[in-house]
Motif scaffolding. Structure first.
Motif, PDB file in Angstrom:
ATOM      1  N   GLU A  39       0.818  -1.201   0.000  1.00  0.00           N
ATOM      2  CA  GLU A  39       0.000   0.000   0.000  1.00  0.00           C
ATOM      3  C   GLU A  39       0.854   1.254   0.000  1.00  0.00           C
ATOM      4  OE1 GLU A  39      -2.562  -0.261   3.340  1.00  0.00           O
ATOM      5  OE2 GLU A  39      -3.677  -1.991   2.587  1.00  0.00           O
ATOM      6  N   ASP A  40       2.177   1.067  -0.023  1.00  0.00           N
ATOM      7  CA  ASP A  40       3.075   2.210   0.133  1.00  0.00           C
ATOM      8  C   ASP A  40       3.270   2.995  -1.152  1.00  0.00           C
ATOM      9  OD1 ASP A  40       3.386   1.526   2.770  1.00  0.00           O
ATOM     10  OD2 ASP A  40       5.171   0.302   2.401  1.00  0.00           O
ATOM     11  N   HIS A  41       3.367   2.309  -2.288  1.00  0.00           N
ATOM     12  CA  HIS A  41       3.700   3.012  -3.518  1.00  0.00           C
ATOM     13  C   HIS A  41       3.217   2.243  -4.730  1.00  0.00           C
ATOM     14  CE1 HIS A  41       7.223   0.328  -2.775  1.00  0.00           C
ATOM     15  NE2 HIS A  41       6.951   0.013  -4.033  1.00  0.00           N
ATOM     16  N   THR A  42       3.277   2.889  -5.877  1.00  0.00           N
ATOM     17  CA  THR A  42       3.026   2.261  -7.171  1.00  0.00           C
ATOM     18  C   THR A  42       4.356   2.144  -7.889  1.00  0.00           C
ATOM     19  OG1 THR A  42       0.802   3.188  -7.329  1.00  0.00           O
ATOM     20  CG2 THR A  42       1.841   2.493  -9.380  1.00  0.00           C
ATOM     21  N   SER A  43       4.642   0.955  -8.417  1.00  0.00           N
ATOM     22  CA  SER A  43       5.905   0.717  -9.104  1.00  0.00           C
ATOM     23  C   SER A  43       5.717   0.887 -10.604  1.00  0.00           C
ATOM     24  CB  SER A  43       6.430  -0.683  -8.797  1.00  0.00           C
ATOM     25  OG  SER A  43       7.660  -0.912  -9.442  1.00  0.00           O
ATOM     26  N   ILE A  44       6.517   1.774 -11.191  1.00  0.00           N
ATOM     27  CA  ILE A  44       6.462   2.040 -12.630  1.00  0.00           C
ATOM     28  C   ILE A  44       7.763   1.556 -13.262  1.00  0.00           C
ATOM     29  CG2 ILE A  44       6.336   3.834 -14.398  1.00  0.00           C
ATOM     30  CD1 ILE A  44       4.707   5.510 -12.478  1.00  0.00           C
ATOM     31  N   GLU A  45       7.651   0.737 -14.298  1.00  0.00           N
ATOM     32  CA  GLU A  45       8.823   0.180 -14.980  1.00  0.00           C
ATOM     33  C   GLU A  45       8.872   0.718 -16.398  1.00  0.00           C
ATOM     34  OE1 GLU A  45       8.330  -4.010 -14.674  1.00  0.00           O
ATOM     35  OE2 GLU A  45       8.739  -4.065 -12.513  1.00  0.00           O
ATOM     36  N   LEU A  46      10.040   1.222 -16.796  1.00  0.00           N
ATOM     37  CA  LEU A  46      10.188   1.901 -18.080  1.00  0.00           C
ATOM     38  C   LEU A  46      11.413   1.388 -18.814  1.00  0.00           C
ATOM     39  CD1 LEU A  46       9.844   5.459 -16.526  1.00  0.00           C
ATOM     40  CD2 LEU A  46       8.018   4.258 -17.707  1.00  0.00           C
ATOM     41  N   THR A  47      11.289   1.154 -20.107  1.00  0.00           N
ATOM     42  CA  THR A  47      12.445   0.870 -20.963  1.00  0.00           C
ATOM     43  C   THR A  47      12.263   1.588 -22.284  1.00  0.00           C
ATOM     44  OG1 THR A  47      11.406  -1.157 -21.805  1.00  0.00           O
ATOM     45  CG2 THR A  47      12.976  -1.398 -19.985  1.00  0.00           C
ATOM     46  N   GLY A  48      13.356   2.051 -22.859  1.00  0.00           N
ATOM     47  CA  GLY A  48      13.300   2.738 -24.144  1.00  0.00           C
ATOM     48  C   GLY A  48      14.671   3.163 -24.595  1.00  0.00           C
ATOM     49  N   THR A  49      14.723   3.866 -25.698  1.00  0.00           N
ATOM     50  CA  THR A  49      15.985   4.368 -26.224  1.00  0.00           C
ATOM     51  C   THR A  49      16.461   5.542 -25.377  1.00  0.00           C
ATOM     52  OG1 THR A  49      15.395   3.725 -28.478  1.00  0.00           O
ATOM     53  CG2 THR A  49      17.137   5.367 -28.234  1.00  0.00           C
ATOM     54  N   ASP A  50      17.712   5.479 -24.938  1.00  0.00           N
ATOM     55  CA  ASP A  50      18.269   6.582 -24.145  1.00  0.00           C
ATOM     56  C   ASP A  50      18.479   7.789 -25.039  1.00  0.00           C
ATOM     57  OD1 ASP A  50      19.415   8.011 -22.099  1.00  0.00           O
ATOM     58  OD2 ASP A  50      21.420   7.177 -22.432  1.00  0.00           O
ATOM     59  N   ARG A  51      18.167   8.945 -24.517  1.00  0.00           N
ATOM     60  CA  ARG A  51      18.383  10.194 -25.252  1.00  0.00           C
ATOM     61  C   ARG A  51      18.433  11.341 -24.245  1.00  0.00           C
ATOM     62  NH1 ARG A  51      12.735   9.452 -25.870  1.00  0.00           N
ATOM     63  NH2 ARG A  51      11.517  11.307 -25.278  1.00  0.00           N
ATOM     64  N   PRO A  52      19.120  12.424 -24.596  1.00  0.00           N
ATOM     65  CA  PRO A  52      19.171  13.576 -23.695  1.00  0.00           C
ATOM     66  C   PRO A  52      17.766  14.084 -23.386  1.00  0.00           C
ATOM     67  CG  PRO A  52      20.816  13.802 -25.422  1.00  0.00           C
ATOM     68  CD  PRO A  52      19.961  12.624 -25.794  1.00  0.00           C
ATOM     69  N   GLY A  53      17.506  14.308 -22.107  1.00  0.00           N
ATOM     70  CA  GLY A  53      16.233  14.867 -21.693  1.00  0.00           C
ATOM     71  C   GLY A  53      15.134  13.857 -21.439  1.00  0.00           C
ATOM     72  N   LEU A  54      15.397  12.552 -21.645  1.00  0.00           N
ATOM     73  CA  LEU A  54      14.357  11.544 -21.467  1.00  0.00           C
ATOM     74  C   LEU A  54      13.840  11.521 -20.028  1.00  0.00           C
ATOM     75  CD1 LEU A  54      12.647   9.150 -22.400  1.00  0.00           C
ATOM     76  CD2 LEU A  54      14.612   7.662 -21.920  1.00  0.00           C
ATOM     77  N   LEU A  55      14.744  11.479 -19.073  1.00  0.00           N
ATOM     78  CA  LEU A  55      14.313  11.429 -17.682  1.00  0.00           C
ATOM     79  C   LEU A  55      13.566  12.695 -17.296  1.00  0.00           C
ATOM     80  CD1 LEU A  55      14.292   9.828 -15.088  1.00  0.00           C
ATOM     81  CD2 LEU A  55      16.482  10.841 -14.494  1.00  0.00           C
ATOM     82  N   SER A  56      13.990  13.810 -17.855  1.00  0.00           N
ATOM     83  CA  SER A  56      13.301  15.063 -17.597  1.00  0.00           C
ATOM     84  C   SER A  56      11.846  14.990 -18.041  1.00  0.00           C
ATOM     85  CB  SER A  56      14.007  16.203 -18.340  1.00  0.00           C
ATOM     86  OG  SER A  56      13.222  17.373 -18.341  1.00  0.00           O
ATOM     87  N   GLU A  57      11.615  14.474 -19.244  1.00  0.00           N
ATOM     88  CA  GLU A  57      10.249  14.389 -19.760  1.00  0.00           C
ATOM     89  C   GLU A  57       9.400  13.442 -18.919  1.00  0.00           C
ATOM     90  OE1 GLU A  57      10.340  13.508 -23.956  1.00  0.00           O
ATOM     91  OE2 GLU A  57      12.194  14.656 -24.193  1.00  0.00           O
ATOM     92  N   ILE A  58       9.980  12.327 -18.516  1.00  0.00           N
ATOM     93  CA  ILE A  58       9.260  11.359 -17.687  1.00  0.00           C
ATOM     94  C   ILE A  58       8.852  11.989 -16.359  1.00  0.00           C
ATOM     95  CG2 ILE A  58       9.516   9.226 -16.362  1.00  0.00           C
ATOM     96  CD1 ILE A  58      11.292   8.207 -18.680  1.00  0.00           C
TER      97      ILE A  58
END
Length: 434
Positions: free
Chosen positions: A114-133
């Motif tokens: 009940e503590d959190h929701t786990s989100i799993e992501l995979t894709g092509t690495d590119r500058p700014g990807l984590l920022s957009e997520i």
């Protein structure tokens, strides 16, 4: 019936664990005897690894339906285990019949939380990807409480634990979850993604993040190297950073013999066993030895169907996958550690400074506990080279020398600018809570 019989045999022959501090001058010996089942070696190593113990040597042997492993372990400082609490925890955990969680892929992430929701992501690495997520998550009222991000061979994978901004609990609203999936899949797809981006929301769920990251990158075929990666690996060989993986036939005993030489580092044994286990190979015998600079692993393996590797194509695939398993967690670049009081927008401020100073994040571990934020970033410049020490001093002074410190600085070789390097953060809004 086979399931019930196996349970009966395990009850009659529970695991036995002996922990000896006298047999070796330099390490604590942990001997584990247990019924053999697929993945049990990895599960034992996972228990030791999760305690941040270093495995300096290991001897693996199995006969029929029984296996015996002996591990030489130390703490992070290279000392024997003296904490009785840790020793008792290891013994009780490894001797519990029900302590070994199933290791198959379809069982990962199904334990309720009940503590959190786990989100799993995979894709092509590119500058700014984590920022957009992170921007999408922030706009959808999601607080990131823990996260781990890996990049390898121009691929990126992340396991992110989020809570609802207002309730502080796991996200249960079906409409909100559907919107998260839709927007994150759109972000991950990008404009030039030649592979299919993947995103999964398990609400609620618990997962062993590092095991999941290995599985996600393996499924994403990060081991499939392109020309750019092969050129970079050639540069690494000149600096003795490249792992060497060799597969030979042991015809007399009907095994495939796998040997690996690489630079030693924490959790190396766990990483290679993850890949062998997920590729459905069983280790029957093995030896692991480490020194200050090098690690040597040798395994006698068969596929779960009882056969050794028979084709050259599969031999090549196993070799590539093991190389990837060794490389994914390599701590390349400058290690920065952030320790401070958690507050809304903290990561936004920190990563904005990184971005403005042209730093790329190769790997990151984000955690919050008890109102404290403790984050680790492995960074390089935009070309994947070492960061200028003067720039590092400037960044530490901007953030605060007591808040951000240099924990480790590895030596990197100059590389030709790749098409995509580590994740370059461009966060504008990122809320985080304990």
């Amino acid at each position: 019936m086979e399931d019930e019989y196996a349970k009966f045999i395990r009850r009659m022959n529970p695991p036995r664990v002996v922990i000896d501090n006298d047999a070796c001058e330099e390490a604590t010996l942990i001997q584990v005897d247990s019924m053999k089942k697929h993945g049990i070696l990895l599960e034992v190593v996972q228990v030791l690894t999760d305690l941040n113990l270093l495995i300096t040597k290991a001897y693996i042997s199995s006969d029929g339906g029984w296996f015996m492993d002996v591990f030489n372990v130390t703490d992070q400082d290279g000392n024997k285990l003296k904490d009785e609490g840790v020793i008792n925890y290891i013994k009780m955990t490894l001797e519990a019949n029900d302590c070994f969680l199933p290791s198959l892929r379809d069982t990962v992430g199904v334990m309720p939380s009940e503590d959190h929701t786990s989100i799993e992501l995979t894709g092509t690495d590119r500058p700014g990807l984590l920022s957009e997520i992170c921007s999408v998550l922030a706009d959808l009222r999601c607080n990131v409480v823990n996260a781990e991000i890996w990049t390898h061979n121009a691929r990126a994978a992340a396991v992110v634990h989020v809570t609802d901004q207002y309730t502080g609990c796991a996200i249960e609203d079906a409409k909100q979850l559907s919107t998260i999936k839709e927007l994150l899949c759109y972000v991950l797809k990008g404009n030039n993604d030649i592979r299919t981006a993947k995103m999964m929301v398990a609400a609620p769920g618990v997962t062993h993040r590092e095991r999941r990251l290995h599985q996600m990158m393996f499924d994403d075929r990060d081991y499939d190297k392109g020309n750019m990666v092969r050129m970079r690996r050639a540069d690494d060989q000149d600096n003795k950073l490249s792992p060497e993986v060799t597969l030979l036939d042991c015809v007399a005993k009907d095994y495939t013999v796998v040997t690996m030489r690489s630079k030693d580092r924490p959790k190396l044994l766990f990483d290679t066993l993850c890949t062998l286990t997920d590729m459905q190979y069983v280790v029957f015998h093995g030896t692991v030895k480490t020194s200050r600079m090098e690690a040597y692993q040798e395994y006698y393996i068969r596929h779960i169907d009882g056969l050794p590797i028979s084709s050259e194509a599969e031999r090549q695939r196993v070799s590539q996958c093991l190389e990837a398993a060794i490389e994914r967690r390599v701590s390349e670049g400058l290690e920065l550690e952030l320790c401070t009081e958690d507050r809304v927008g903290l990561l936004s401020d920190i990563t904005r400074i990184f971005r403005e100073n042209s730093l790329c994040i190769k790997r990151a571990e984000i955690s919050t506990k008890g109102g404290k934020a403790k984050d680790t970033f492995f960074v390089t410049d935009v070309s994947g080279n070492a960061v200028d020490p003067k720039l590092v001093d400037s960044i530490c002074h901007q953030i605060g020398v007591t808040v951000l410190r240099v924990k480790r600085n590895s030596t990197l070789c100059p590389k030709s600018p790749p098409e995509t390097t580590g994740i370059s953060l461009k966060l504008a809004r990122f809320k985080i809570s304990g």
